[in-house]
Scaffold this active site. Structure first.
Site, PDB file in Angstrom:
ATOM      1  N   SER B 168      14.375  44.009 -24.247  1.00  0.00           N
ATOM      2  CA  SER B 168      13.213  43.125 -24.217  1.00  0.00           C
ATOM      3  C   SER B 168      12.782  42.846 -22.769  1.00  0.00           C
ATOM      4  O   SER B 168      12.501  43.787 -22.035  1.00  0.00           O
ATOM      5  CB  SER B 168      13.548  41.836 -24.969  1.00  0.00           C
ATOM      6  OG  SER B 168      12.395  41.122 -25.285  1.00  0.00           O
ATOM      7  N   ARG B 238       9.550  27.859 -29.491  1.00  0.00           N
ATOM      8  CA  ARG B 238      10.673  28.684 -29.912  1.00  0.00           C
ATOM      9  C   ARG B 238      10.504  29.165 -31.355  1.00  0.00           C
ATOM     10  O   ARG B 238      10.818  30.304 -31.683  1.00  0.00           O
ATOM     11  CB  ARG B 238      11.978  27.882 -29.773  1.00  0.00           C
ATOM     12  CG  ARG B 238      13.197  28.581 -30.299  1.00  0.00           C
ATOM     13  CD  ARG B 238      13.473  29.883 -29.564  1.00  0.00           C
ATOM     14  NE  ARG B 238      14.785  30.424 -29.904  1.00  0.00           N
ATOM     15  CZ  ARG B 238      15.284  31.531 -29.394  1.00  0.00           C
ATOM     16  NH1 ARG B 238      14.589  32.203 -28.491  1.00  0.00           N
ATOM     17  NH2 ARG B 238      16.461  31.964 -29.727  1.00  0.00           N
ATOM     18  N   ASP B 334      10.986  46.845 -35.219  1.00  0.00           N
ATOM     19  CA  ASP B 334      10.574  45.976 -34.108  1.00  0.00           C
ATOM     20  C   ASP B 334       9.059  46.071 -33.946  1.00  0.00           C
ATOM     21  O   ASP B 334       8.535  47.077 -33.488  1.00  0.00           O
ATOM     22  CB  ASP B 334      11.294  46.439 -32.828  1.00  0.00           C
ATOM     23  CG  ASP B 334      10.985  45.563 -31.623  1.00  0.00           C
ATOM     24  OD1 ASP B 334      10.090  44.692 -31.716  1.00  0.00           O
ATOM     25  OD2 ASP B 334      11.662  45.741 -30.589  1.00  0.00           O
ATOM     26  N   HIS B 367      12.887  42.892 -33.748  1.00  0.00           N
ATOM     27  CA  HIS B 367      13.145  42.976 -32.306  1.00  0.00           C
ATOM     28  C   HIS B 367      14.574  42.553 -31.962  1.00  0.00           C
ATOM     29  O   HIS B 367      15.208  43.115 -31.073  1.00  0.00           O
ATOM     30  CB  HIS B 367      12.127  42.083 -31.587  1.00  0.00           C
ATOM     31  CG  HIS B 367      12.227  42.116 -30.106  1.00  0.00           C
ATOM     32  ND1 HIS B 367      12.116  43.284 -29.374  1.00  0.00           N
ATOM     33  CD2 HIS B 367      12.427  41.126 -29.195  1.00  0.00           C
ATOM     34  CE1 HIS B 367      12.232  43.001 -28.082  1.00  0.00           C
ATOM     35  NE2 HIS B 367      12.429  41.718 -27.948  1.00  0.00           N
ATOM     36  N   ASP B 368      15.073  41.548 -32.681  1.00  0.00           N
ATOM     37  CA  ASP B 368      16.419  41.032 -32.408  1.00  0.00           C
ATOM     38  C   ASP B 368      17.533  42.044 -32.675  1.00  0.00           C
ATOM     39  O   ASP B 368      18.683  41.776 -32.325  1.00  0.00           O
ATOM     40  CB  ASP B 368      16.692  39.784 -33.276  1.00  0.00           C
ATOM     41  CG  ASP B 368      16.463  38.500 -32.498  1.00  0.00           C
ATOM     42  OD1 ASP B 368      16.196  38.595 -31.288  1.00  0.00           O
ATOM     43  OD2 ASP B 368      16.546  37.414 -33.108  1.00  0.00           O
TER      44      ASP B 368
END
Lengths: 209, 399
Positions: B168, B238, B334, B367-368
């Protein structure tokens, strides 16, 4: 004194056409292997010829296996990704048993001789007698050792014979420096007059002009 | 070991300074008389770079791996976090016998400048006023972060890093390293990254920033001096960002439309659904460990990132003549840093005949995924690094 040597670690036998491709590559060369599969040729070239090799492979499992083995390989498509490579950026551009599965074989061939100072191409010869026999007598789409899949599942959309290939190379202004027709045991056929009929696989060393 | 204090309960600069002083790890200070030149034109100094190391630097100083953290990560990548007590964010990858093998490599991970875990950032005192910088802190870029890391590497006496690796925003730093300091990087592994921040990515960051700015407790960035903290704004930021790190499949698998501790809809605005409860939890635990102004600054640094723009709009030019060995890794689900963005970098590297590997890992975790248990990813990273180590002539682990 009887010293027992450890058994050599077993490596799977290399495909016969790859053995002949490897023989055409000069030691220490920069090689781009398009359709590199699980990286068998790249590994052979790195181990035996100290080649600086890169690969392109369309199937993700193949790419992952290559990179996990320390080979420099990208996921990509010969039809789409060759355009990004600069002229003469490799000594050899190799396309083994892949040309017949490309959408635009002419463009792929032109890209090969543009990217590599030399190109090495191998393909299943559709002029092989078994293929002819199968169609002539059986009246069915041929399935052979080099063309194992049924017509409805094959990736091969642009099959050709050795003579067809020579003809296309000529039309594209590509020089054939070496031409090998391999029999079903991977042995070169001595008499070139029989190549198109007796050869199961064609292996060509090419250059532009 | 976990310190009892959390960032969120800290509402004064003095308390924060006390917490900072107790954070474990190393500190390197870029002195005021040799300050760090930033892209915005300001020279910043003194600048503290807080970092952690794992493994041992070999005699030749050739086995150093710099790990670059993502937006909300920090230097505690391979140990329990001193504030949250949770396992390090890349313990899956870094450690003895793991892909980034600490028996073989010397791993360095530094908190980015502009951050809030010991490296100089907007909550630190401005030497000119003695007050926390707040918005007087200069806007920093990915290249500035890398510049500070270069000074750290110089300080450690390392000429060339064996590898620079990150996901990232970490991938952005990896790419910047390879472009700006190609002779000081042997191998570069940008994971789940891109050569620029897309309009969609900037848009999501802007939503997060506006949530912080709209919180009255933000106080124009001077909340520390008012003994408060913009918890609600940072928490919403967040929550928004967290959704972008996941995938629809992962969210559906985890929560579906399941209700949270109830059998029926409440016909109100409580967290009826599990997914709401989960996001609220993500938001509230995040503010316990992160500073709102740092969030503004670091998201800005990502938004400004555009490697091609620095090279006449042609990405390939950024890599011309590079000898760095690249391995790009992306994940199928992602959508924040999709495979197509990694492929653009691969094409640019192909255009200059660079040595590049590129792998897309099948995963539905979004993405994680680069932070999660993805054995195929570990296997590829491990194989690539081992291959590079062989080319670099690094001794094997334990030899």
């Amino acid at each position: 004194m009887n010293v027992q040597r450890p058994a050599p670690t077993a490596t799977p036998p290399i495909r016969p056409d790859l053995r002949h491709v490897a023989e055409m590559v000069t030691p220490g060369a920069r090689v781009l292997d398009i359709g590199c599969g699980d990286g068998a040729l790249l590994k052979l070239l790195a181990d035996e010829k100290g080649v600086d090799g890169r690969g392109i492979e369309i199937k993700q499992e193949g790419v992952n296996a290559c990179v996990a083995n320390g080979l420099s390989v990208i996921q990509g498509d010969a039809d789409l990704d060759l355009a990004y490579y600069p002229d003469r950026s490799f000594d050899f551009a190799v396309l083994s048993l892949t040309l017949q599965a490309t959408r635009d074989p002419r463009q792929v061939l032109l890209d090969l001789v543009r990217i590599g100072r030399r190109a090495i191409v191998s393909f299943p010869n559709f002029g092989h007698w078994r293929v002819r026999w199968s169609l002539l007598v059986g009246g069915r789409m041929p399935t052979t050792a080099t063309l194992p899949d049924a017509w409805w599942s094959t990736q091969n959309i642009h099959l050709c014979t050795i003579d067809d290939f020579v003809d296309l190379a000529d039309r594209l202004g590509i020089t054939v420096e070496r031409k090998l027709a391999l029999d079903s045991h991977g042995q070169p056929i001595k008499l070139s007059a029989f190549a198109n009929c007796m050869g199961e696989t064609g292996v060509f060393l090419l250059r532009k002009g | 070991m976990t310190t009892a204090t959390r960032l969120s309960t800290i509402t004064s600069a003095e308390e924060l300074a006390r917490l900072r002083a107790t954070l474990p790890g190393h500190r390197f200070v870029i002195p005021a008389d040799d300050p760090l030149p930033l892209d915005c034109g300001v020279s910043l100094g003194p600048v503290t770079v807080a970092y952690q190391t794992y493994g041992t630097l070999n005699a030749e100083r050739s086995n150093a791996v710099l790990v670059c953290h993502a937006l909300t990560g920090d230097q505690y990548c391979a140990e329990d976090h001193p504030i949250t007590g949770k396992p390090g964010w890349w313990l899956t990858v870094i450690g003895p016998g793991k892909a980034i093998d600490t028996d073989r490599y010397f791993v360095i991970c530094a908190n980015v400048i502009g951050g809030c875990m010991g490296s100089t950032g907007p909550s630190d005192p401005d030497p000119a006023t003695g007050r926390p910088y707040g918005l007087d802190f200069p806007v920093i870029t990915i290249a500035d972060m890398v510049r500070s890391q270069v000074r750290l590497i110089d300080h450690l006496g390392i000429d060339r890093l064996f590898a620079v690796i990150g996901g990232s925003m970490g991938a952005m730093q990896v790419l910047q390293w390879a472009v700006d300091y190609p002779d000081r990087v042997f191998a570069a592994v940008p994971i789940a990254g891109a050569a620029y921040h897309t309009a969609q990515n900037i848009a999501f960051h802007e939503v997060g920033r506006q949530a912080i700015l709209a919180d009255p407790d933000w106080c124009g960035g001077r909340y520390l001096e008012h003994d408060i903290s913009p918890r609600r704004g940072l928490s919403v930021a967040r929550m928004t960002a967290h959704v972008t790190y996941l995938s629809e499949t992962a969210l559906h698998r985890k929560f579906g439309r399941n209700l949270q501790n109830r059998k029926e809809l409440s016909f109100g605005f409580d967290a009826d659904f599990q997914v709401e409860s989960y996001l609220r939890h993500q938001g509230s635990t995040f503010v316990d460990r992160f500073d709102a102004n740092a969030y503004l600054y670091i998201t800005r640094a990502m938004d400004y990132f555009d490697l091609a723009a620095e090279h006449g709009g042609v990405l390939g030019k950024a890599f011309e003549g590079t000898r760095v060995r690249f391995c790009l890794i992306s994940f199928t689900s992602d959508w924040l840093f999709p495979t197509a963005e990694s492929r653009k970098i691969v094409h640019a590297l192909n255009a200059v005949a660079a040595n590049v590997s590129f792998v897309e890992i099948e995963s539905d975790k979004g993405h994680d995924a680069f932070l999660l248990d993805e054995p195929e990813f570990f296997r590829v990273l491990d194989g690539f690094l081992k291959g590079c180590a062989e080319h670099a002539g690094l001794a094997e682990a334990g030899s």
